[in-house]
Design an enzyme around this catalytic site. Structure first.
Site, PDB file in Angstrom:
ATOM      1  N   LYS A  81       3.146   5.274   1.413  1.00  0.00           N
ATOM      2  CA  LYS A  81       2.499   4.650   1.238  1.00  0.00           C
ATOM      3  C   LYS A  81       2.414   3.840   0.147  1.00  0.00           C
ATOM      4  CE  LYS A  81      -1.387   7.419   3.492  1.00  0.00           C
ATOM      5  NZ  LYS A  81      -2.966   7.560   3.627  1.00  0.00           N
ATOM      6  N   ASP A 138      -6.333   3.565   6.617  1.00  0.00           N
ATOM      7  CA  ASP A 138      -7.102   4.147   5.923  1.00  0.00           C
ATOM      8  C   ASP A 138      -8.569   3.854   5.541  1.00  0.00           C
ATOM      9  OD1 ASP A 138      -5.551   6.168   6.471  1.00  0.00           O
ATOM     10  OD2 ASP A 138      -4.447   5.623   4.202  1.00  0.00           O
ATOM     11  N   GLY A 195      -6.397   9.524  -6.812  1.00  0.00           N
ATOM     12  CA  GLY A 195      -5.090   8.880  -5.329  1.00  0.00           C
ATOM     13  C   GLY A 195      -5.191   8.173  -4.586  1.00  0.00           C
TER      14      GLY A 195
END
Length: 285
Positions: A80, A115, A140
């Site tokens: 990502k 997301d 994270g």
């Protein structure tokens, strides 16, 4: 993100792009092909969606090797951040989080983070719409997306639990940008009551019972980003409140990816979207 001006030539080029895939390392476990294929079948689109193991070191060269038959990519861990670096333009969620999980290919590589919307949509689907206080377990990339999603549901205060508080630097920066009051503590610190808890720990992580139980007692609704195996060890410690599986985020972020691949934006719903969501659920039931 400003929209690119469309021309007949550009439209024709995009219509010829019928190949898609999810990349990551590892990738064999990914359910994305089943989810996407079910949606494209219902939409009447003859598109091909595969999975491919790609690591950070080979990402750039593999991306550069794609020909004009490729429409877009879904990116999972650990890609990502390198996908963020590869994007020519990005939506606000990608800019805020520093993470791109969707690339729309063409004259420019357009990067998106679905997301964030996937987390927000999962809360709404579970009937949890207004969130003022939250706790994040982990620091994270998924925690960054969850922080932005929670802010869009009304978040004012967030308690971050991390084994290494210094790892929450990016979360501090995001919270400052959004105007959210953020604190970072060890997992064993005393916990105050929150509306929701979002767990973004690696799949299979089990907190000691004397750590998990106090967090569950005042943790409100649990959103557990992991979904395999299910129930997770943490979800099993949450018997008295709503628990949302990470599969819901996987599902709704995929819906938003499909919107991007079809419409070029995640803001425009698909035709008969409720029917498509049902078909995607059935595909991996």
């Amino acid at each position: 993100m400003p929209g690119a001006r469309r021309t007949p030539t550009a439209d024709a080029e995009m219509s010829a792009r019928a190949r898609l895939a999810v990349w990551g390392d590892p990738i064999d476990h990914s359910r994305s092909p089943a989810l996407h294929t079910a949606a494209y079948r219902l939409l009447g689109l003859d598109w091909e969606y595969q999975r491919r193991q790609v690591d950070e070191e080979s990402f750039s060269a593999t991306l550069d090797s794609l020909d004009s038959s490729w429409r877009g990519l879904s990116l999972t861990m650990p890609l990502k951040h390198v996908a963020h670096a590869a994007a020519d333009v990005m939506d606000r969620h990608a800019e805020l989080t520093g993470a791109v999980n969707t690339l729309l290919l063409g004259a420019r590589r357009r990067g998106f983070n679905t997301d964030v919307g996937g987390v927000a949509d999962a809360f709404v689907a579970a009937g949890v719409e207004q969130i003022e206080r939250a706790r994040l377990l982990g620091s994270g990339a998924t925690a960054a997306s969850a922080l932005v999603a929670l802010h869009e549901r009304g978040l004012r205060e967030v308690d971050v639990r991390a084994r290494r508080p210094e790892a929450a630097r990016q979360l501090r920066q995001i919270a400052e940008t959004l105007g959210v009051n953020l604190s970072v503590q060890q997992f064993t610190a005393p916990a105050s009551e929150v509306d929701v808890t979002v767990a973004t720990l690696p799949s299979g992580t089990a907190l000691a019972p004397d750590v998990a139980a106090p967090l569950a007692d005042v943790g409100g609704t649990l959103f557990e980003a992991a979904y395999a195996p299910w129930p997770s060890a943490l979800a099993a410690e949450w018997p008295h409140a709503t628990v949302i599986s990470g599969f819901e985020m996987l599902l709704y972020q995929a819906v938003r990816q499909i919107r991007i691949f079809v419409h070029g934006t995640q803001a425009e719903p698909l035709p008969d979207e409720s029917g498509i969501v049902a078909a995607m659920r059935a595909a991996i039931a």
